[in-house]
Scaffold this active site. Structure first.
Site, PDB file in Angstrom:
ATOM      1  N   ALA A 103      44.890  53.770  44.829  1.00 28.07           N
ATOM      2  CA  ALA A 103      45.937  52.829  44.490  1.00 28.07           C
ATOM      3  C   ALA A 103      45.682  52.304  43.085  1.00 28.07           C
ATOM      4  CB  ALA A 103      45.965  51.657  45.483  1.00 28.07           C
ATOM      5  N   LYS A 104      46.753  51.892  42.396  1.00 24.99           N
ATOM      6  CA  LYS A 104      46.606  51.448  41.015  1.00 24.99           C
ATOM      7  C   LYS A 104      45.772  50.180  40.920  1.00 24.99           C
ATOM      8  CE  LYS A 104      47.393  52.176  36.669  1.00 24.99           C
ATOM      9  NZ  LYS A 104      46.723  53.306  36.030  1.00 24.99           N
ATOM     10  N   VAL A 105      45.986  49.244  41.840  1.00 26.33           N
ATOM     11  CA  VAL A 105      45.162  48.033  41.894  1.00 26.33           C
ATOM     12  C   VAL A 105      44.257  48.137  43.120  1.00 26.33           C
ATOM     13  CG1 VAL A 105      45.129  45.523  42.061  1.00 26.33           C
ATOM     14  CG2 VAL A 105      46.964  46.669  40.793  1.00 26.33           C
TER      15      VAL A 105
END
Length: 362
Positions: A356-358
């Site tokens: 996931a990006k964050v």
């Protein structure tokens, strides 16, 4: 991706669903991001640096995860070499999991994060500030929770990054940290002014990278090594290769490689050496000699004379480029390599599995 495919792929073209198109577009944006930082970002970075320098921090702690951790390691080299400030990389779990509360009076705590949203980064920075630290957030989001809990903030100005593998935010973080350290020492960052044009030239050499990528399409593992300023590049390159192509890529300082792991290197083991033109490259030379002696499949990313002594490589324009800013260029062909190897293996570098990006670590 064939040799005739435009690079980066045009997102508005009929076949805009090509794998890797987002990562390719963001890699291609890096020269403009670097240029924007040098023009629009530098004055604010210098102002923050001057304010912090006036407070005379006694040492520095650097806090980050993932790609940002490699940027923080680069900052550690800069701060210790350029300023003589002792630095450490923090273990956030000592605060977030164990509840430790060290005395951080007059300590500069720099937290590097692309999103500024990971809970452990926010919590450890909040705790550091409460413990007396001078807190500085370096992010791509000035409205992030991390920026909100920090006393100072530097915006890396990379713009939105949609591909999961971080590319432009990494080089923007490096340049921001370099300009900050230069500001602490009263410098103007002049050595960095050559970077945007050189970055554009490097990113245009994708055909050379595709040729290198063919060597690694069926690789079962890779070893990446460097020393000095190039070591963070080796770590970041390994991370990019693992998260996009899923090839186990092991990054070692050249000194550590000689202390045991060299035994796993043979004539079928791909080794990438990031050779910075300067003292780091000189320190790596005995390692390169040992690797050649073992018959390793050695690829060098570095100056021409080093590439000519290897099995293959990618020549970097290091003449008249200060050693401390070369990592901003070194990583570019390795980003391209991760992209090309992943596509050659039939995968999409834009969306690695299970990521996931964050990343919300606590």
């Amino acid at each position: 991706m064939s040799a005739t495919t435009p690079y980066p792929p045009d997102p508005h073209a009929p076949h805009s669903d090509l794998p890797g198109r987002i990562m390719a577009r963001e890699m291609a944006e890096q020269p403009s991001v670097l240029r924007r930082l040098l023009s629009a970002g530098a004055p604010a970075i210098r102002e923050v640096a001057q304010e912090i320098a006036a407070r005379a921090p006694r040492f520095v702690l650097l806090t980050a995860r993932g790609t940002s951790d490699n940027a923080a390691l680069y900052a550690k080299y800069l701060l210790e070499i350029r300023l003589g400030l002792p630095c450490g990389l923090t273990s956030m779990s000592t605060i977030t999991a164990y509840g430790a509360r060290p005395d951080l009076t007059d300590v500069l705590v720099i937290t590097v994060s692309q999103s500024g949203g990971s809970p452990d980064l926010v919590a450890s920075t909040r705790a550091a500030r409460a413990a007396g630290a001078i807190t500085l957030a370096v992010t791509n989001n000035p409205d992030s929770p991390l920026a909100g809990v920090s006393e100072y903030h530097l915006d890396i100005m990379a713009g939105p990054e949609r591909a999961l593998p971080a590319t432009k935010t990494y080089t923007a973080s490096l340049l921001t940290l370099y300009l900050f350290v230069e500001g602490l020492r009263g410098g103007d960052g002049t050595p960095a002014k050559v970077l945007p044009d050189l970055a554009g030239q490097l990113l245009a050499r994708q055909d050379e990278v595709r040729t290198l990528a063919a060597r690694y399409r069926f690789a079962e593992r890779m070893v990446i090594t460097s020393r000095g300023y190039g070591y963070p590049t080796a770590r970041e390159a390994a991370l990019k290769l693992m998260e996009t192509s899923y090839i186990p890529a092991l990054a070692y300082s050249g000194a550590d490689l000689l202390h045991g792991p060299l035994a796993m290197v043979d004539n079928v083991s791909p080794v990438i050496a990031v050779v910075t033109d300067g003292k780091g490259g000189e320190a790596l030379q005995p390692v390169l000699d040992r690797l050649r002696g073992r018959g390793a499949d050695l690829v060098v990313i570095g100056p021409r004379h080093q590439v000519e002594q290897a099995s293959a490589g990618f020549v970097l324009p290091t003449e008249n480029v200060a050693e401390e800013v070369q990592p901003i260029l070194e990583i570019l062909p390795l980003q391209l390599l991760a992209h090309e190897v992943t596509i050659a293996r039939g995968q999409d570098p834009d969306a690695p599995r299970a990521l996931a990006k964050v990343t919300e670590t606590r």
